[in-house]
Design a protein around this motif. Sequence first.
Motif, PDB file in Angstrom:
ATOM      1  N   LYS A 107      19.102  10.174   5.824  1.00 34.87           N
ATOM      2  CA  LYS A 107      18.285   8.965   5.747  1.00 34.87           C
ATOM      3  C   LYS A 107      17.125   8.941   6.725  1.00 34.87           C
ATOM      4  CE  LYS A 107      21.891   6.291   3.720  1.00 34.87           C
ATOM      5  NZ  LYS A 107      22.210   5.036   3.216  1.00 34.87           N
ATOM      6  N   LYS A 108      16.770  10.038   7.305  1.00 32.68           N
ATOM      7  CA  LYS A 108      15.640  10.053   8.235  1.00 32.68           C
ATOM      8  C   LYS A 108      14.391  10.543   7.507  1.00 32.68           C
ATOM      9  CE  LYS A 108      18.310  10.043  12.297  1.00 32.68           C
ATOM     10  NZ  LYS A 108      18.461  10.352  13.652  1.00 32.68           N
ATOM     11  N   ILE A 109      14.082   9.843   6.397  1.00 35.38           N
ATOM     12  CA  ILE A 109      12.959  10.206   5.541  1.00 35.38           C
ATOM     13  C   ILE A 109      11.955   9.056   5.550  1.00 35.38           C
ATOM     14  CG2 ILE A 109      12.249  10.826   3.198  1.00 35.38           C
ATOM     15  CD1 ILE A 109      15.160  11.710   2.704  1.00 35.38           C
ATOM     16  N   LEU A 110      10.692   9.400   5.652  1.00 30.83           N
ATOM     17  CA  LEU A 110       9.614   8.424   5.540  1.00 30.83           C
ATOM     18  C   LEU A 110       8.719   8.837   4.384  1.00 30.83           C
ATOM     19  CD1 LEU A 110       7.894   6.010   6.522  1.00 30.83           C
ATOM     20  CD2 LEU A 110       6.714   7.640   8.038  1.00 30.83           C
ATOM     21  N   MET A 111       8.511   7.912   3.451  1.00 28.44           N
ATOM     22  CA  MET A 111       7.568   8.157   2.359  1.00 28.44           C
ATOM     23  C   MET A 111       6.298   7.359   2.642  1.00 28.44           C
ATOM     24  SD  MET A 111       7.645   7.272  -1.695  1.00 28.44           S
ATOM     25  CE  MET A 111       8.596   8.680  -2.251  1.00 28.44           C
ATOM     26  N   ILE A 112       5.166   8.059   2.572  1.00 29.60           N
ATOM     27  CA  ILE A 112       3.860   7.420   2.710  1.00 29.60           C
ATOM     28  C   ILE A 112       3.228   7.421   1.322  1.00 29.60           C
ATOM     29  CG2 ILE A 112       1.628   7.470   3.864  1.00 29.60           C
ATOM     30  CD1 ILE A 112       2.992   9.263   6.024  1.00 29.60           C
ATOM     31  N   MET A 113       2.909   6.227   0.831  1.00 30.34           N
ATOM     32  CA  MET A 113       2.428   6.110  -0.538  1.00 30.34           C
ATOM     33  C   MET A 113       1.043   5.484  -0.623  1.00 30.34           C
ATOM     34  SD  MET A 113       5.562   3.470  -1.508  1.00 30.34           S
ATOM     35  CE  MET A 113       5.263   3.417  -3.190  1.00 30.34           C
ATOM     36  N   PRO A 114       0.287   5.871  -1.649  1.00 29.19           N
ATOM     37  CA  PRO A 114      -1.030   5.275  -1.876  1.00 29.19           C
ATOM     38  C   PRO A 114      -0.920   4.110  -2.848  1.00 29.19           C
ATOM     39  CG  PRO A 114      -0.737   7.081  -3.389  1.00 29.19           C
ATOM     40  CD  PRO A 114       0.545   6.973  -2.584  1.00 29.19           C
ATOM     41  N   GLY A 115      -2.036   3.565  -3.226  1.00 32.63           N
ATOM     42  CA  GLY A 115      -2.068   2.524  -4.242  1.00 32.63           C
ATOM     43  C   GLY A 115      -3.475   1.999  -4.401  1.00 32.63           C
ATOM     44  N   ALA A 116      -3.646   1.179  -5.418  1.00 30.95           N
ATOM     45  CA  ALA A 116      -4.959   0.607  -5.698  1.00 30.95           C
ATOM     46  C   ALA A 116      -5.126  -0.753  -5.031  1.00 30.95           C
ATOM     47  CB  ALA A 116      -5.164   0.486  -7.204  1.00 30.95           C
ATOM     48  N   ALA A 117      -4.066  -1.577  -5.065  1.00 30.57           N
ATOM     49  CA  ALA A 117      -4.141  -2.920  -4.486  1.00 30.57           C
ATOM     50  C   ALA A 117      -2.769  -3.330  -3.973  1.00 30.57           C
ATOM     51  CB  ALA A 117      -4.629  -3.919  -5.534  1.00 30.57           C
ATOM     52  N   PHE A 118      -2.787  -4.234  -2.973  1.00 27.81           N
ATOM     53  CA  PHE A 118      -1.559  -4.666  -2.317  1.00 27.81           C
ATOM     54  C   PHE A 118      -1.694  -6.135  -1.967  1.00 27.81           C
ATOM     55  CE2 PHE A 118      -2.474  -0.291  -1.418  1.00 27.81           C
ATOM     56  CZ  PHE A 118      -1.268   0.360  -1.597  1.00 27.81           C
ATOM     57  N   ASP A 119      -0.553  -6.793  -1.740  1.00 25.82           N
ATOM     58  CA  ASP A 119      -0.607  -8.135  -1.169  1.00 25.82           C
ATOM     59  C   ASP A 119       0.216  -8.156   0.121  1.00 25.82           C
ATOM     60  OD1 ASP A 119       2.113  -8.588  -1.888  1.00 25.82           O
ATOM     61  OD2 ASP A 119       1.577  -9.749  -3.658  1.00 25.82           O
ATOM     62  N   ARG A 120       0.201  -9.267   0.799  1.00 24.71           N
ATOM     63  CA  ARG A 120       0.861  -9.372   2.102  1.00 24.71           C
ATOM     64  C   ARG A 120       2.382  -9.416   2.003  1.00 24.71           C
ATOM     65  NH1 ARG A 120      -4.136 -10.938   2.268  1.00 24.71           N
ATOM     66  NH2 ARG A 120      -5.362 -10.830   4.172  1.00 24.71           N
ATOM     67  N   LYS A 121       2.914  -9.536   0.795  1.00 23.24           N
ATOM     68  CA  LYS A 121       4.363  -9.512   0.583  1.00 23.24           C
ATOM     69  C   LYS A 121       4.835  -8.119   0.179  1.00 23.24           C
ATOM     70  CE  LYS A 121       4.823 -14.360  -0.437  1.00 23.24           C
ATOM     71  NZ  LYS A 121       5.268 -15.380  -1.371  1.00 23.24           N
ATOM     72  N   CYS A 122       3.954  -7.141   0.345  1.00 17.66           N
ATOM     73  CA  CYS A 122       4.238  -5.728   0.075  1.00 17.66           C
ATOM     74  C   CYS A 122       4.355  -5.394  -1.413  1.00 17.66           C
ATOM     75  CB  CYS A 122       5.462  -5.240   0.844  1.00 17.66           C
ATOM     76  SG  CYS A 122       5.218  -5.260   2.630  1.00 17.66           S
ATOM     77  N   ASN A 123       3.815  -6.230  -2.263  1.00 17.04           N
ATOM     78  CA  ASN A 123       3.704  -5.841  -3.666  1.00 17.04           C
ATOM     79  C   ASN A 123       2.563  -4.843  -3.781  1.00 17.04           C
ATOM     80  OD1 ASN A 123       5.741  -7.512  -5.036  1.00 17.04           O
ATOM     81  ND2 ASN A 123       4.525  -9.197  -4.223  1.00 17.04           N
ATOM     82  N   ARG A 124       2.695  -3.940  -4.733  1.00 17.07           N
ATOM     83  CA  ARG A 124       1.765  -2.824  -4.846  1.00 17.07           C
ATOM     84  C   ARG A 124       1.405  -2.580  -6.296  1.00 17.07           C
ATOM     85  NH1 ARG A 124       3.095   2.227  -6.423  1.00 17.07           N
ATOM     86  NH2 ARG A 124       1.718   3.886  -5.778  1.00 17.07           N
ATOM     87  N   ILE A 125       0.138  -2.269  -6.513  1.00 18.68           N
ATOM     88  CA  ILE A 125      -0.305  -1.766  -7.813  1.00 18.68           C
ATOM     89  C   ILE A 125      -0.766  -0.340  -7.576  1.00 18.68           C
ATOM     90  CG2 ILE A 125      -2.056  -1.902  -9.623  1.00 18.68           C
ATOM     91  CD1 ILE A 125      -2.054  -4.900  -9.308  1.00 18.68           C
ATOM     92  N   GLY A 126      -0.195   0.580  -8.306  1.00 23.01           N
ATOM     93  CA  GLY A 126      -0.602   1.980  -8.196  1.00 23.01           C
ATOM     94  C   GLY A 126      -1.790   2.234  -9.102  1.00 23.01           C
ATOM     95  N   TYR A 127      -1.758   3.366  -9.764  1.00 35.66           N
ATOM     96  CA  TYR A 127      -2.885   3.737 -10.626  1.00 35.66           C
ATOM     97  C   TYR A 127      -2.508   3.706 -12.095  1.00 35.66           C
ATOM     98  CZ  TYR A 127      -4.770   5.059  -6.141  1.00 35.66           C
ATOM     99  OH  TYR A 127      -5.196   5.029  -4.836  1.00 35.66           O
ATOM    100  N   GLY A 128      -1.372   3.095 -12.414  1.00 35.60           N
ATOM    101  CA  GLY A 128      -1.027   2.856 -13.804  1.00 35.60           C
ATOM    102  C   GLY A 128      -0.025   3.799 -14.434  1.00 35.60           C
ATOM    103  N   SER A 129       0.291   4.903 -13.782  1.00 36.00           N
ATOM    104  CA  SER A 129       1.233   5.851 -14.385  1.00 36.00           C
ATOM    105  C   SER A 129       2.663   5.657 -13.908  1.00 36.00           C
ATOM    106  CB  SER A 129       0.791   7.296 -14.106  1.00 36.00           C
ATOM    107  OG  SER A 129      -0.462   7.536 -14.708  1.00 36.00           O
ATOM    108  N   GLY A 130       2.866   4.909 -12.845  1.00 39.57           N
ATOM    109  CA  GLY A 130       4.206   4.597 -12.362  1.00 39.57           C
ATOM    110  C   GLY A 130       4.938   5.738 -11.686  1.00 39.57           C
ATOM    111  N   PHE A 131       4.214   6.740 -11.199  1.00 42.28           N
ATOM    112  CA  PHE A 131       4.873   7.900 -10.591  1.00 42.28           C
ATOM    113  C   PHE A 131       5.784   7.524  -9.427  1.00 42.28           C
ATOM    114  CE2 PHE A 131       1.116  10.071 -12.477  1.00 42.28           C
ATOM    115  CZ  PHE A 131       1.801  10.922 -13.313  1.00 42.28           C
ATOM    116  N   TYR A 132       5.265   6.742  -8.484  1.00 43.41           N
ATOM    117  CA  TYR A 132       6.066   6.383  -7.311  1.00 43.41           C
ATOM    118  C   TYR A 132       7.193   5.425  -7.675  1.00 43.41           C
ATOM    119  CZ  TYR A 132       3.058   8.929  -4.170  1.00 43.41           C
ATOM    120  OH  TYR A 132       2.397   9.939  -3.528  1.00 43.41           O
ATOM    121  N   ASP A 133       6.932   4.461  -8.556  1.00 41.88           N
ATOM    122  CA  ASP A 133       7.989   3.545  -8.986  1.00 41.88           C
ATOM    123  C   ASP A 133       9.118   4.315  -9.672  1.00 41.88           C
ATOM    124  OD1 ASP A 133       6.749   1.187  -8.059  1.00 41.88           O
ATOM    125  OD2 ASP A 133       5.537   1.051  -9.881  1.00 41.88           O
ATOM    126  N   ARG A 134       8.771   5.219 -10.565  1.00 38.93           N
ATOM    127  CA  ARG A 134       9.814   6.015 -11.242  1.00 38.93           C
ATOM    128  C   ARG A 134      10.599   6.861 -10.246  1.00 38.93           C
ATOM    129  NH1 ARG A 134       5.879   6.150 -15.085  1.00 38.93           N
ATOM    130  NH2 ARG A 134       6.479   5.385 -17.126  1.00 38.93           N
TER     131      ARG A 134
END
Length: 180
Positions: A107-134
Amino acid sequence: MRQELKEDYRAQADEKIYHALADLECYRKAKIILSYVPYKSEVDITRILKKALADGKTVAVPKVLNKNGIMEFYEIQSLQELVTGYQGIKEPDITQKEPMNIERLGKKILMIMPGAAFDRKCNRIGYGSGFYDRYLNRYGNQHMKTIAVCYESQLVERIPAEPLDVKPDMVLTEQHIFKR
């Protein structure tokens, strides 16, 4: 909006994001860094990838395996190993490589992820393909800490979240850190 940022502002923001990320406990404690490779106007995290390699951390970057939203992370020893891949994004050459087996790594893993837009509640919009969500829905983010990096200009008031959207644990900008 991100693409309209001036180069000098972007360089200063990238520097601030680098220092903030390097100072985070989740970065310091991580043994493994799973990270995107910056493309076009995304936050340039090249410096943190080089630092992670110099710090002796295992670094893995994504390779898109098919257009149905499937990607896997593959370990690299150097950024020089990267080749142009999906949509012109730098990816690892996976010849003679196996994908990272997240479930066996602890469990000592850190994932750094990109995205197109975010809000202050940590919701994220990626680029539409859902790679990170999947990926995160497949492996479960209980195996890792997740942090999205972006510029302050990528923040919006509210992003409607859908059931399969995975929130990062944190969103880090050049000015703020938002936690879930």
